[in-house]
Design an enzyme around this catalytic site. Structure first.
Site, PDB file in Angstrom:
ATOM      1  N   ARG A  67       0.762  -1.287   0.062  1.00 25.94           N
ATOM      2  CA  ARG A  67       0.193  -0.018   0.044  1.00 25.94           C
ATOM      3  C   ARG A  67       0.753   1.351  -0.022  1.00 25.94           C
ATOM      4  NH1 ARG A  67      -3.817  -2.707  -2.003  1.00 25.94           N
ATOM      5  NH2 ARG A  67      -5.337  -3.578  -0.665  1.00 25.94           N
ATOM      6  N   HIS A 244      -2.660 -16.237  -8.253  1.00 25.68           N
ATOM      7  CA  HIS A 244      -3.841 -16.593  -7.630  1.00 25.68           C
ATOM      8  C   HIS A 244      -4.761 -17.431  -8.370  1.00 25.68           C
ATOM      9  CE1 HIS A 244      -4.826 -12.936  -8.955  1.00 25.68           C
ATOM     10  NE2 HIS A 244      -4.631 -12.064  -8.206  1.00 25.68           N
ATOM     11  N   ASP A 319      -0.865 -12.785  -1.414  1.00 29.34           N
ATOM     12  CA  ASP A 319      -1.965 -11.775  -1.789  1.00 29.34           C
ATOM     13  C   ASP A 319      -2.524 -10.971  -0.714  1.00 29.34           C
ATOM     14  OD1 ASP A 319      -3.400 -10.081  -3.702  1.00 29.34           O
ATOM     15  OD2 ASP A 319      -4.867 -11.757  -4.076  1.00 29.34           O
ATOM     16  N   HIS A 323      -7.195  -3.352   3.723  1.00 31.60           N
ATOM     17  CA  HIS A 323      -8.329  -2.476   3.449  1.00 31.60           C
ATOM     18  C   HIS A 323      -8.824  -2.292   4.802  1.00 31.60           C
ATOM     19  CE1 HIS A 323      -8.543  -2.885  -0.971  1.00 31.60           C
ATOM     20  NE2 HIS A 323      -8.675  -3.943  -0.991  1.00 31.60           N
TER      21      HIS A 323
HETATM   22  O1  DOR Z   1      -8.700  -8.658  -3.822  1.00 27.95           O
HETATM   23  C1  DOR Z   1      -7.816  -8.061  -4.359  1.00 27.95           C
HETATM   24  N1  DOR Z   1      -7.273  -7.286  -3.872  1.00 27.95           N
HETATM   25  N2  DOR Z   1      -7.307  -8.474  -5.803  1.00 27.95           N
HETATM   26  C2  DOR Z   1      -6.344  -7.960  -6.243  1.00 27.95           C
HETATM   27  O2  DOR Z   1      -6.246  -8.296  -7.338  1.00 27.95           O
HETATM   28  C3  DOR Z   1      -5.944  -6.554  -5.670  1.00 27.95           C
HETATM   29  C4  DOR Z   1      -6.067  -6.694  -4.152  1.00 27.95           C
HETATM   30  C5  DOR Z   1      -5.830  -5.409  -3.610  1.00 27.95           C
HETATM   31  O3  DOR Z   1      -4.760  -4.614  -3.931  1.00 27.95           O
HETATM   32  O4  DOR Z   1      -6.715  -4.800  -2.749  1.00 27.95           O
HETATM   33 ZN    ZN Z   2      -2.931  -9.297  -5.659  1.00 27.48          ZN
END
Ligand code: DOR
Ligand code: ZN
Length: 447
Positions: A67, A244, A319, A323
């Site tokens: 981020r 993924h 991954d 958020h």
């Molecule tokens: O779920 C996801 N979140 N898939 C992605 O490809 C990007 C990622 C994000 O950056 O939040």
């Molecule tokens: Zn990703």
């Protein structure tokens, strides 16, 4: 034997966790020796009694979203790398969907500067594929990028793929240099058609329930985009790593492609898609589990687990994509996709995967595929990144345990039986029992 550090009385995770084993590290942070059974007598500066803990190589997470820059309200390189370190991860490859997106040589340099100041573990940065990428590949490679991230299918951050001729030129340019393309594969057209159907059904974009996510971002959308990426890679002879993988159909495609010979096409999945709980129909409505690609169904999970076990799926990434809770509110077409998973991926996966499989898919194989020198294995001459993981003590993961500032984990409520106790970077203890000692990572080298 003479060494600065000896870890004795461990169980070797990389050889099934059963045999007792040991590891010796020299004063330069390089593995001086290793083996099963009792450690040889010698002159050791420090001896750590692992007391039967599992000894893991440092995990290499080749798929992370930390981020920074631009989205530091969700997380930063400092915060997310510490969360990862506490999960036994000693290197991350960061994705380019930051603000600004990582596209130019200057963008990569800017990220490296931030990381040099603040990252608690080793790092590398994927630039995103654009129409300009083929023309700056040599400069990007001089910055030590692991590959190029290609978004066939829009996701968080809205990065798209180069059009027709530029896409072919990129695959050809990467092929000439042996640089991998890592693809996010979901077909925008199929997703748009599915979304339109559900918007009509529920009235507005905002009212389409989260449970429709896996039907909108469908298995067919994944299969079609993965097929397209594979065809491009085969046409140009490009090293392709499919990020993924989430469906049985992609596993079947991979098996066919790989059976035809060594074509340089490899694949990743994550703990999210392998989880025995997450693919249950009732969990499809859970916004915490909303990720792109969507978590699919039990038959997909089973196929993916088999594919990880037999090596058809080559790597496990996290991954990791934090958020804030408020950003995760909404429905299938409005809630943010992504989940923070790095901190607990290892103990969660140990519930259903053998430790040696995790070691290969999340350390040795990433190092091999991306050409990382002297990383990913507990082997003499390799960099001494490793962790000790206590087993046999059930405990419940909660949101309170989360080190990322987002403050939640998709694994909350889960009882696991292992815990990362301590982690070493280049032979120096960087983490123990919730405390970080501020060891500076030594830096990755790509061969
Ligand atoms: O779920 C996801 N979140 N898939 C992605 O490809 C990007 C990622 C994000 O950056 O939040
Ligand atoms: Zn990703």
């Amino acid at each position: 034997m003479q060494a600065a550090l000896l870890v004795a009385n461990a169980r070797r995770a990389d050889i099934g966790g059963n045999p007792a084993g040991w590891l010796a590290v020299d004063s330069d942070g390089v593995i001086a020796g290793e083996g099963t059974g009792n450690a040889p007598a010698g002159d050791y500066g420090e001896i750590i009694d692992a007391d039967g803990d599992l000894l893991f190589p440092g995990l290499i997470d080749t798929h992370a979203h930390y981020r920074e820059p631009g989205l530091t309200h969700k997380g930063s390189m400092a915060t997310e790398s510490r969360a990862a370190l506490a999960g036994g991860i000693t290197a991350f490859f960061d994705m380019p969907n930051t603000v600004p997106p990582t596209v130019t040589v200057a963008d990569v340099k800017a990220k490296k500067l931030i990381a040099a100041r603040s990252a608690a573990i080793n790092y590398a940065f994927f630039p995103a594929a654009t129409e300009q990428t083929a023309g700056i590949l040599d400069e990007l490679m001089a910055e030590g990028v692991p590959g190029i991230k290609l978004f066939i299918g829009a996701t968080t951050g809205g990065l798209g793929a180069p059009e027709g001729r530029a896409l072919g030129a990129l695959f050809a340019a990467c092929a000439r240099r042996g640089l991998p393309v890592m693809v996010h594969a979901e077909d925008n057209g199929i997703i748009a058609d599915n979304a339109e159907y559900y918007v009509n059904k529920y009235g507005t974009r905002a009212t389409v329930p989260t449970a429709c996510h896996a039907l909108i971002r469908s298995g067919a959308a994944c299969r079609a985009a993965t097929r397209r990426a594979v065809d491009l890679a085969l046409r140009y002879g490009t090293r392709l790593h499919i990020a993924h993988v989430s469906t049985a159909a992609e596993v079947a495609l991979l098996r066919t492609v790989k059976a035809a010979g060594d074509c340089g096409i490899t694949a990743e999945t994550t703990a999210m898609y392998l989880d025995p709980e997450f693919c249950k129909p009732e969990r499809h409505a859970d916004n915490r589990l909303k990720v792109n690609p969507a978590i699919k169904f039990e038959e997909d999970r089973k196929a993916l687990l088999d594919a990880v076990a037999d090596g058809t799926v080559d790597t496990l990434g996290t991954d990791h994509a934090p958020h804030l809770p408020a950003e995760k509110d909404g429905g299938a077409l409005t809630a943010a996709s992504g989940t923070p998973s790095a901190q607990f991926a290892l103990p969660v996966m140990l519930e259903y995967l053998p430790s040696d499989v995790i070691c290969d898919r999340m350390a040795a194989s990433p190092a091999r595929l991306f050409g990382l020198l002297r990383r990913g294995e507990l082997r003499e001459g390799y960099v001494a990144d490793f962790s000790l993981v206590e087993t046999g003590h059930p405990h419940r993961i909660t949101d309170e345990d989360v080190l990322s500032p987002c403050g939640w984990t998709p694994f909350a409520g889960r009882t696991v039986h292992s815990r990362v106790r301590a982690v070493w970077l280049s032979g120096r203890e960087a983490y123990r029992d919730g405390r970080f000692s501020g060891v500076v990572p030594s830096g990755l080298v790509f061969g």
